[in-house]
Write a protein that holds these residues in place. Structure first.
Motif, mmCIF file in Angstrom:
data_model
loop_
_atom_site.group_PDB
_atom_site.id
_atom_site.type_symbol
_atom_site.label_atom_id
_atom_site.label_comp_id
_atom_site.label_asym_id
_atom_site.label_seq_id
_atom_site.Cartn_x
_atom_site.Cartn_y
_atom_site.Cartn_z
ATOM 1 N N PHE A 1 9.348 -0.715 4.401
ATOM 2 C CA PHE A 1 8.604 0.687 4.163
ATOM 3 C C PHE A 1 9.646 1.734 3.801
ATOM 4 N N ALA A 2 9.157 2.809 2.969
ATOM 5 C CA ALA A 2 10.140 3.866 2.576
ATOM 6 C C ALA A 2 9.248 5.224 2.663
ATOM 7 N N ILE A 3 9.634 6.102 3.024
ATOM 8 C CA ILE A 3 9.107 7.365 3.114
ATOM 9 C C ILE A 3 9.840 8.377 2.285
ATOM 10 N N SER A 4 8.848 9.319 1.736
ATOM 11 C CA SER A 4 9.169 10.318 0.872
ATOM 12 C C SER A 4 8.519 11.396 0.762
ATOM 13 N N ARG A 5 8.968 12.413 0.195
ATOM 14 C CA ARG A 5 8.115 13.710 0.168
ATOM 15 C C ARG A 5 8.091 14.204 -1.305
ATOM 16 N N ASP A 6 7.124 15.033 -1.430
ATOM 17 C CA ASP A 6 7.300 16.186 -2.534
ATOM 18 C C ASP A 6 6.798 17.317 -2.243
ATOM 19 N N ASN A 7 7.722 18.066 -2.045
ATOM 20 C CA ASN A 7 7.594 19.752 -1.203
ATOM 21 C C ASN A 7 6.793 20.396 -1.971
ATOM 22 N N PRO A 8 6.970 20.542 -3.569
ATOM 23 C CA PRO A 8 5.909 21.262 -4.427
ATOM 24 C C PRO A 8 4.582 20.971 -4.197
ATOM 25 N N LEU B 1 0.902 -1.259 -0.012
ATOM 26 C CA LEU B 1 0.011 -0.217 -0.081
ATOM 27 C C LEU B 1 1.015 1.186 -0.202
ATOM 28 N N ARG B 2 0.361 2.199 -0.620
ATOM 29 C CA ARG B 2 1.023 3.598 -0.344
ATOM 30 C C ARG B 2 0.051 4.585 0.292
ATOM 31 N N LEU B 3 0.602 5.117 1.262
ATOM 32 C CA LEU B 3 -0.180 6.454 2.245
ATOM 33 C C LEU B 3 0.425 7.683 1.609
ATOM 34 N N SER B 4 -0.467 8.670 1.535
ATOM 35 C CA SER B 4 -0.304 9.946 1.354
ATOM 36 C C SER B 4 -0.821 10.726 2.478
ATOM 37 N N LEU C 1 4.148 7.210 2.439
ATOM 38 C CA LEU C 1 4.796 6.030 2.891
ATOM 39 C C LEU C 1 4.486 4.661 2.087
ATOM 40 N N GLN C 2 5.311 4.411 1.465
ATOM 41 C CA GLN C 2 5.196 3.027 0.673
ATOM 42 C C GLN C 2 5.574 1.777 1.718
ATOM 43 N N TYR D 1 -0.875 7.420 11.026
ATOM 44 C CA TYR D 1 -1.092 8.917 11.150
ATOM 45 C C TYR D 1 0.277 9.624 10.688
ATOM 46 N N CYS D 2 -0.051 10.890 9.942
ATOM 47 C CA CYS D 2 1.054 11.590 9.496
ATOM 48 C C CYS D 2 1.086 12.683 10.636
ATOM 49 N N ALA D 3 2.568 13.371 10.842
ATOM 50 C CA ALA D 3 2.498 14.457 11.722
ATOM 51 C C ALA D 3 3.555 15.446 11.310
ATOM 52 N N THR D 4 3.500 16.565 11.636
ATOM 53 C CA THR D 4 4.472 17.394 11.530
ATOM 54 C C THR D 4 5.263 18.237 12.751
ATOM 55 N N GLY D 5 6.227 18.694 12.638
ATOM 56 C CA GLY D 5 6.743 19.307 14.084
ATOM 57 C C GLY D 5 7.595 20.494 13.522
#
Length: 124
Positions: free
Chosen positions: A68-75, A18-21, A81-82, A95-99
């Motif tokens: 699992f692999a985490i990645s980001r697309d800033n634009p 699964l891929r989470l966004s 989360l793959q 859950y996703c989170a930011t700090g």
């Protein structure tokens, strides 16, 4: 106001993927670390993966390392989360989170905004 919206969860058989966004708004996304956590019924929320502001540094829980692999697309203000080779023990609300940090963080206390979560269920 910071908002995080997760998607991509579902029911999958063991061994599947699964891929989470997670789409963020209300903050300059590209400046901050992002993290994924999960919580199974009756258990504490636990760290899964984290990625720094640029995507150049990541960290994983031992239980998911190599799968699992985490990645980001800033634009796109999106973190992913793959999840491959899923196991029944990966079943949880994710859950996703930011700090406020710019470097990878693994503790729930280091994050100040959370999404509502997306359910992942892995059948055996």
């Amino acid at each position: 106001q910071v908002q995080l919206v997760e998607s991509g969860g579902g029911l999958v058989q063991a061994g599947g993927s699964l891929r989470l966004s997670c789409v963020a708004s209300g903050r300059t996304f590209s400046r901050y670390t992002m993290g994924w956590f999960r919580q199974a019924p009756g258990k504490e929320r636990e760290f899964v993966a984290t990625i720094n502001w640029s995507g150049g540094s990541t960290a994983y829980a031992d239980s998911v390392k190599g799968r699992f692999a985490i990645s980001r697309d800033n634009p796109k203000s999106t973190v992913y989360l793959q999840m491959n080779s899923l196991k029944p023990e990966d079943t949880a609300l994710y859950y996703c989170a930011t700090g406020q940090s710019h470097i990878p963080r693994t503790l729930t206390s280091e994050y100040d905004h959370w999404g509502q979560g997306t359910q992942v269920t892995v059948s055996s």
